[in-house]
Scaffold this motif. Structure first.
Motif, PDB file in Angstrom:
ATOM      1  N   SER A   1      29.774  63.117   6.587  1.00  0.00           N
ATOM      2  CA  SER A   1      29.305  64.365   7.179  1.00  0.00           C
ATOM      3  C   SER A   1      29.426  65.464   6.134  1.00  0.00           C
ATOM      4  CB  SER A   1      30.161  64.733   8.389  1.00  0.00           C
ATOM      5  OG  SER A   1      30.084  63.718   9.354  1.00  0.00           O
ATOM      6  N   VAL A   2      28.656  66.517   6.299  1.00  0.00           N
ATOM      7  CA  VAL A   2      28.715  67.644   5.379  1.00  0.00           C
ATOM      8  C   VAL A   2      29.919  68.520   5.732  1.00  0.00           C
ATOM      9  CG1 VAL A   2      27.541  69.721   4.582  1.00  0.00           C
ATOM     10  CG2 VAL A   2      26.232  67.635   5.011  1.00  0.00           C
ATOM     11  N   LEU A   3      30.672  68.890   4.724  1.00  0.00           N
ATOM     12  CA  LEU A   3      31.764  69.841   4.871  1.00  0.00           C
ATOM     13  C   LEU A   3      31.269  71.179   4.359  1.00  0.00           C
ATOM     14  CD1 LEU A   3      34.733  70.816   5.156  1.00  0.00           C
ATOM     15  CD2 LEU A   3      35.120  69.899   2.868  1.00  0.00           C
ATOM     16  N   SER A   4      31.388  72.221   5.169  1.00  0.00           N
ATOM     17  CA  SER A   4      30.971  73.562   4.770  1.00  0.00           C
ATOM     18  C   SER A   4      32.175  74.476   4.832  1.00  0.00           C
ATOM     19  CB  SER A   4      29.885  74.090   5.707  1.00  0.00           C
ATOM     20  OG  SER A   4      28.746  73.261   5.648  1.00  0.00           O
TER      21      SER A   4
ATOM     22  N   LYS B   1      29.189  60.136  -0.997  1.00  0.00           N
ATOM     23  CA  LYS B   1      28.449  58.890  -0.841  1.00  0.00           C
ATOM     24  C   LYS B   1      29.374  57.739  -1.223  1.00  0.00           C
ATOM     25  CE  LYS B   1      24.156  56.792  -2.534  1.00  0.00           C
ATOM     26  NZ  LYS B   1      23.032  57.010  -3.465  1.00  0.00           N
ATOM     27  N   ASP B   2      29.467  56.727  -0.354  1.00  0.00           N
ATOM     28  CA  ASP B   2      30.339  55.594  -0.658  1.00  0.00           C
ATOM     29  C   ASP B   2      29.593  54.490  -1.399  1.00  0.00           C
ATOM     30  OD1 ASP B   2      28.921  54.087   1.236  1.00  0.00           O
ATOM     31  OD2 ASP B   2      30.476  54.215   2.757  1.00  0.00           O
TER      32      ASP B   2
ATOM     33  N   SER C   1      36.743  47.898   2.512  1.00  0.00           N
ATOM     34  CA  SER C   1      37.505  47.447   1.348  1.00  0.00           C
ATOM     35  C   SER C   1      37.860  48.671   0.540  1.00  0.00           C
ATOM     36  CB  SER C   1      36.669  46.465   0.520  1.00  0.00           C
ATOM     37  OG  SER C   1      35.513  47.106   0.049  1.00  0.00           O
ATOM     38  N   GLY C   2      38.871  48.537  -0.295  1.00  0.00           N
ATOM     39  CA  GLY C   2      39.345  49.689  -1.036  1.00  0.00           C
ATOM     40  C   GLY C   2      40.300  50.509  -0.194  1.00  0.00           C
ATOM     41  N   ALA C   3      40.928  49.844   0.789  1.00  0.00           N
ATOM     42  CA  ALA C   3      41.881  50.547   1.637  1.00  0.00           C
ATOM     43  C   ALA C   3      42.930  51.216   0.775  1.00  0.00           C
ATOM     44  CB  ALA C   3      42.540  49.565   2.609  1.00  0.00           C
ATOM     45  N   GLY C   4      43.315  52.381   1.182  1.00  0.00           N
ATOM     46  CA  GLY C   4      44.314  53.125   0.427  1.00  0.00           C
ATOM     47  C   GLY C   4      43.716  54.340  -0.251  1.00  0.00           C
ATOM     48  N   THR C   5      42.388  54.456  -0.253  1.00  0.00           N
ATOM     49  CA  THR C   5      41.760  55.655  -0.812  1.00  0.00           C
ATOM     50  C   THR C   5      40.839  56.242   0.227  1.00  0.00           C
ATOM     51  OG1 THR C   5      39.931  54.424  -1.779  1.00  0.00           O
ATOM     52  CG2 THR C   5      41.849  54.789  -3.189  1.00  0.00           C
ATOM     53  N   ILE C   6      40.614  57.533   0.142  1.00  0.00           N
ATOM     54  CA  ILE C   6      39.659  58.186   1.046  1.00  0.00           C
ATOM     55  C   ILE C   6      38.593  58.839   0.206  1.00  0.00           C
ATOM     56  CG2 ILE C   6      41.223  58.562   2.954  1.00  0.00           C
ATOM     57  CD1 ILE C   6      41.512  61.439   1.995  1.00  0.00           C
TER      58      ILE C   6
END
Length: 106
Positions: A15-18, A7-8, A101-106
């Motif tokens: 999306s859900v990662l399984s 959640k951002d 905003s907050g570019a540089g993080t994922i």
């Protein structure tokens, strides 16, 4: 099967990662512990991030991953090394880096 989503700051979910995993009956004395992990983006293994950690049977790896990737679709790959010197198979996942905003993080 392990399922996870993120959640951002705008309260929007990814999306859900399984991912399938196997829990062995081992874990007693002499069981292998995680001692290193590495990750890299897209096909750029030459610039992988390698972290050595104190040997542990379990590792929670949830953090901001600093990067300078351009906006768009990318792949993250990660794998883990046990105290016996054996690497796991790489796990790969697509993600989209947006112009938030907050570019540089994922």
């Amino acid at each position: 099967t392990f399922h996870i989503r993120f959640k951002d700051e705008s309260a929007k979910y990814s999306s859900v990662l399984s991912q399938f995993f196997y829990k062995s009956s081992g874990g007693g004395p002499g069981a292998a512990n995680i001692s290193e992990y590495e990750y890299w983006f897209d096909n750029n293994y030459a610039e992988k991030i390698l972290e050595t950690i104190a040997p542990t049977p379990n590792l929670q790896l949830i953090e901001n991953l600093e990067n300078d990737l351009p906006i768009g679709l990318h792949t993250i790959h990660m794998r883990f090394k046990d105290s016996g010197g054996l690497w796991s198979s790489a796990v790969s996942q697509f993600f989209y880096k947006s112009n938030e905003s907050g570019a540089g993080t994922i």
